[in-house]
Design a protein around this motif. Structure first.
Motif, PDB file in Angstrom:
ATOM      1  N   GLN A 112     -19.424 -54.678 -44.708  1.00 38.18           N
ATOM      2  CA  GLN A 112     -18.353 -53.893 -45.329  1.00 38.18           C
ATOM      3  C   GLN A 112     -16.986 -54.474 -44.990  1.00 38.18           C
ATOM      4  O   GLN A 112     -16.108 -54.593 -45.847  1.00 38.18           O
ATOM      5  N   HIS A 113     -16.805 -54.844 -43.737  1.00 42.69           N
ATOM      6  CA  HIS A 113     -15.534 -55.401 -43.280  1.00 42.69           C
ATOM      7  C   HIS A 113     -15.226 -56.701 -44.007  1.00 42.69           C
ATOM      8  O   HIS A 113     -14.095 -56.921 -44.469  1.00 42.69           O
ATOM      9  N   ARG A 114     -16.207 -57.570 -44.125  1.00 47.97           N
ATOM     10  CA  ARG A 114     -15.996 -58.856 -44.801  1.00 47.97           C
ATOM     11  C   ARG A 114     -15.599 -58.662 -46.259  1.00 47.97           C
ATOM     12  O   ARG A 114     -14.726 -59.366 -46.769  1.00 47.97           O
ATOM     13  N   ILE A 115     -16.233 -57.705 -46.934  1.00 49.69           N
ATOM     14  CA  ILE A 115     -15.896 -57.432 -48.332  1.00 49.69           C
ATOM     15  C   ILE A 115     -14.441 -56.984 -48.444  1.00 49.69           C
ATOM     16  O   ILE A 115     -13.679 -57.485 -49.281  1.00 49.69           O
ATOM     17  N   GLN A 116     -14.046 -56.048 -47.571  1.00 50.81           N
ATOM     18  CA  GLN A 116     -12.675 -55.541 -47.609  1.00 50.81           C
ATOM     19  C   GLN A 116     -11.654 -56.640 -47.298  1.00 50.81           C
ATOM     20  O   GLN A 116     -10.632 -56.762 -47.976  1.00 50.81           O
ATOM     21  N   ILE A 117     -11.944 -57.436 -46.280  1.00 52.50           N
ATOM     22  CA  ILE A 117     -11.013 -58.495 -45.876  1.00 52.50           C
ATOM     23  C   ILE A 117     -10.919 -59.562 -46.962  1.00 52.50           C
ATOM     24  O   ILE A 117      -9.817 -60.033 -47.281  1.00 52.50           O
ATOM     25  N   ARG A 118     -12.045 -59.964 -47.543  1.00 49.77           N
ATOM     26  CA  ARG A 118     -12.000 -60.962 -48.623  1.00 49.77           C
ATOM     27  C   ARG A 118     -11.136 -60.482 -49.780  1.00 49.77           C
ATOM     28  O   ARG A 118     -10.352 -61.250 -50.336  1.00 49.77           O
TER      29      ARG A 118
END
Length: 147
Positions: A60-66
């Motif tokens: 989830q974090h990677r999706i948001q940061i990307r």
């Protein structure tokens, strides 16, 4: 000793040294860069259930940061395109939007660590606090050599 024997010994010696060098290189293990995921799992002593929850948080974090990184890059592109035609009002508003986007990125990171804290058991909270105390040293990338 004849010249031929001398050359044969030299060739055999060089072949053996090259072979030993290749064996030495192949036997060396590459440096272990486990990244923050494994470091957090190790430092907080996560069990299997926590690791699964943590992996979901990471996704989830990677999706948001990307998403934020793409938006930020688009804004920066627009900003630097202003160098072609000077527009002070547009410049200021884009700088403010870039700053706002950076703040949102930091909030996402902060919330990610709040979520990690939430999956900790009570006996792991002290380890979490120690991890946060070492935050700067643990997650900063080493300086890259200049180009």
């Amino acid at each position: 000793m004849t010249k031929n024997r001398f050359y044969i010994f030299m060739i055999v010696g060089l072949l053996i040294s090259n072979l030993l060098l290749v064996i030495f290189i192949l036997k060396q293990k590459p440096p272990h860069h486990s990244g923050p995921r494994n470091l957090i799992i190790e430092r907080l002593h996560f069990d299997e259930k926590q690791i699964q929850e943590y992996d979901i948080l990471i996704q989830q974090h990677r999706i948001q940061i990307r998403q934020k990184e793409h938006e930020l890059m688009d804004m920066k592109t627009q900003y630097y395109l202003l160098l072609k035609n000077k527009n002070q009002k547009k410049e200021d508003s884009l700088v403010q939007l870039i700053g706002k986007m950076s703040m949102e990125t930091e909030k996402i990171n902060f919330e990610h660590f709040q979520d990690i804290r939430k999956i900790c058991h009570p006996d792991q909270l002290q380890d979490f606090d120690h991890l946060i105390d070492e935050f700067e040293n643990l997650f900063n990338r080493p300086d890259k050599p200049p180009h």
